[in-house]
Design an enzyme around this catalytic site. Structure first.
Site, PDB file in Angstrom:
ATOM      1  N   CYS A 197       0.829  -1.198   0.000  1.00 44.65           N
ATOM      2  CA  CYS A 197       0.000   0.000   0.000  1.00 44.65           C
ATOM      3  C   CYS A 197       0.866   1.251   0.000  1.00 44.65           C
ATOM      4  O   CYS A 197       1.876   1.319   0.715  1.00 44.65           O
ATOM      5  CB  CYS A 197      -0.916  -0.010   1.224  1.00 44.65           C
ATOM      6  SG  CYS A 197      -1.848   1.525   1.454  1.00 44.65           S
ATOM      7  N   ASP A 204       0.123  -6.189  -0.355  1.00 44.62           N
ATOM      8  CA  ASP A 204      -1.000  -6.505  -1.237  1.00 44.62           C
ATOM      9  C   ASP A 204      -0.587  -7.699  -2.096  1.00 44.62           C
ATOM     10  O   ASP A 204       0.456  -7.655  -2.758  1.00 44.62           O
ATOM     11  CB  ASP A 204      -1.338  -5.319  -2.155  1.00 44.62           C
ATOM     12  CG  ASP A 204      -1.871  -4.128  -1.380  1.00 44.62           C
ATOM     13  OD1 ASP A 204      -2.692  -4.338  -0.474  1.00 44.62           O
ATOM     14  OD2 ASP A 204      -1.467  -2.987  -1.682  1.00 44.62           O
TER      15      ASP A 204
END
Length: 299
Positions: A197, A204
């Site tokens: 992120c 992620d």
């Protein structure tokens, strides 16, 4: 090309909700003021992109959507949101989570069917106004929709010996890409994609699907090394997809190119951006409201 521009401005916008702990921003009564938009140009400038280089959409699947009828009956399901990639803005992920949560105790319609129609219409209206575009919003109840995915893509780990590769780059290194001696077409998928992120640096995880056709295509080994090179990069999901698209375009000048990144869910939402040189390369289930995207192993 890999320079991160406008970082502080993007971080300031996204930090309205991202990185906050506790109940800050949470509401169970409808509140469109929770939504936050991020101008796409802030992410694209650093990679020499204008958005005219490709077509595509961002397909969001929200699995924790619920409201109640005027009689208090809970109505719950999944919401599929499709936003065109040529919109001026995209929505910040935590803000839409908070926004959708704000429906939880909001009374909409006398029946479940009416409630669903109200949710679809209200979410579409709010996102269209916020993002200045035309979104598609579809509510799925249990058993609704036909699931589909790109089954005809070959797994990269079946095409090259990953154990034999020395992976040394972890900062989006396009120099890892090498042209194959033969072949005009490559159609692969890989679960090696990991990025972080932009604001919180939380990991992620995603599966990347790549279709490339032209005079030059990458070797299996080099595309594996390149995908892994995003492992410590901090960008939004949409930006990772566009970065990969830009790097492959610059390295190989393909005639046809499609990149799709199907990320695992966080906070009840998974984000699935797809970018392509031609609209014919975008599978129908990304945009058709009658279809759901079938889940990858990690989704």
């Amino acid at each position: 090309m890999s320079e991160v521009k406008n970082y502080e401005e993007v971080k300031k916008i996204a930090s309205k909700h991202l990185g906050k702990v506790g109940g800050d921003g949470y509401s169970d009564q409808y509140n469109p003021e929770l939504l936050v938009k991020v101008p796409r140009y802030l992410n694209r400038e650093g990679y020499g992109l204008t958005g005219k280089e490709f077509v595509g959409v961002d397909t969001w699947n929200a699995y924790e959507v619920s409201a109640i009828t005027t009689k208090g009956q809970p109505v719950a399901g999944m919401l599929k949101i499709v936003c065109p990639a040529d919109s001026e803005n995209h929505v910040e992920s935590k803000s839409i989570k908070l926004y959708l949560n704000s429906f939880n105790m909001t009374r909409l319609g006398d029946t479940a069917k009416e409630c669903i129609k109200f949710i679809e219409a209200r979410v579409k209206r709010d996102l269209d106004e916020l993002l200045e575009t035309n979104t598609t919003v579809t509510f799925f109840s249990e058993g609704d929709g036909t699931p589909d995915i790109m089954f005809d893509y070959e797994n990269l780990d079946q095409l090259t010996d990953l154990d034999a590769i020395d992976f040394t780059a972890f900062q989006s290194d396009a120099s890892q890409l090498e042209a194959a001696a033969e072949g005009r077409r490559l159609k692969v998928r890989s679960s090696l994609l990991r990025s972080n992120c932009r604001v919180t640096n939380q990991p992620d995880w995603g599966d990347v699907f790549i279709y490339i056709e032209g005079e030059k295509v990458p070797t299996y080994e080099s595309i594996a090394k390149y995908i892994v090179s995003h492992r410590t990069v901090s960008h939004f999901h949409e930006e990772i997809c566009e970065m990969i698209y830009a790097h492959l375009t610059e390295a190989f000048k393909p005639e046809l190119l499609m990149v799709a990144c199907l990320y695992t869910r966080r906070g009840g939402i998974d984000i699935n951006p797809i970018r392509a040189s031609h609209s014919m390369l975008i599978p129908e289930f990304f945009v058709n409201p009658e279809f759901r995207i079938a889940k990858t192993l990690r989704q």
